[in-house]
Design an enzyme around this catalytic site. Structure first.
Site: not given
Ligand code: DX5
Ligand code: ZN
Length: 219
Positions: A136, A7, A65, A174-176, A36, A34, A141-143, A32, A196, A67
């Protein structure tokens, strides 16, 4: 073997072209993006002109993706901007079956994302229509947020639904995701990792992608 979809959310937007070139030359499968809208999630990112410019230099499929609320209004424009895989949120679609059909009819691969609180059971009927499900593993909403640990159970539940129905739907999360959890998550059944912060905060992102792939393969 599971693959990586970086991402660019935590990339450097002042040199976005360089980040895309870097990903072109790395061992990732997709890129990827994102999107928003400041409504479905409390944040804004970028839209069609930026996606088009990325598409003009990207050598990998664009994994987009959304959102956003009312994604149906923009499906054609995402296709025209270069999306290959288009993911909408279950929570944003009143007529999900119609939305999924529209995405497929426009030549893209349809995927549905679930927020952390939404159970996988809501996908029971729609699952055969989906190329991929995106779980998710942080609140969207945030990385750079912390991985939600209850996601393991959700991944396993979704995997057994897919196996029981004899489908080949991909599971994306997606995330963490980081070097510590990527192997146990692979074992739980993940097919595609959106990553990301772990990649873009590394001194050498290409090497980090290699290290993540190595963890997937051998732990
Ligand atoms: C969060 C996004 C993710 C994010 C990835 O809303 O959809 O794609 O950028 O997350 P991390 O930075 O945690 O890898
Ligand atoms: Zn994403």
């Amino acid at each position: 073997m599971p693959s990586i979809s970086p991402s660019i959310l935590t990339g450097n937007f002042l040199s976005l072209g360089k980040d895309i070139e870097m990903l072109n030359n790395s061992k990732c499968e997709w890129i990827h993006l994102d999107i928003m809208d400041g409504n479905f999630v409390p944040n804004l990112t970028f839209g069609f002109p930026v996606i088009k410019q990325i598409k003009s230099i990207a050598k990998k499929p664009l994994d987009v993706h959304l959102m956003i609320v009312e994604p149906d209004r923009y499906i054609e424009r995402f296709r025209d901007s270069g999306a290959d895989i288009l993911t909408v949120h279950y929570e944003a679609c009143l007529h999900l079956n119609r939305t999924i059909n529209a995405i497929r009819d426009m030549g893209m691969k349809p995927a549905v994302s679930l927020n952390p609180h939404t159970p996988v059971s809501v996908l029971e009927e729609i699952l055969p229509e989906l190329y991929m499900v995106l779980l998710m593993t942080v609140n969207p909403g945030f990385g750079a947020q912390k991985f939600i640990n209850s996601s393991y159970e959700k991944i396993r539940k979704l995997k057994s639904m897919i196996i029981n129905k004899k489908l080949d739907t991909l599971i994306q999360i997606d995330g963490g995701v980081d070097l510590q959890n990527i192997k146990p998550l692979t074992d739980a059944g993940v097919d595609v990792f959106v990553i990301g912060n772990t990649i873009f905060s590394a001194d050498d992102p290409v090497k980090m992608i290699d290290m993540l792939n190595e963890k997937i393969a051998i732990g």
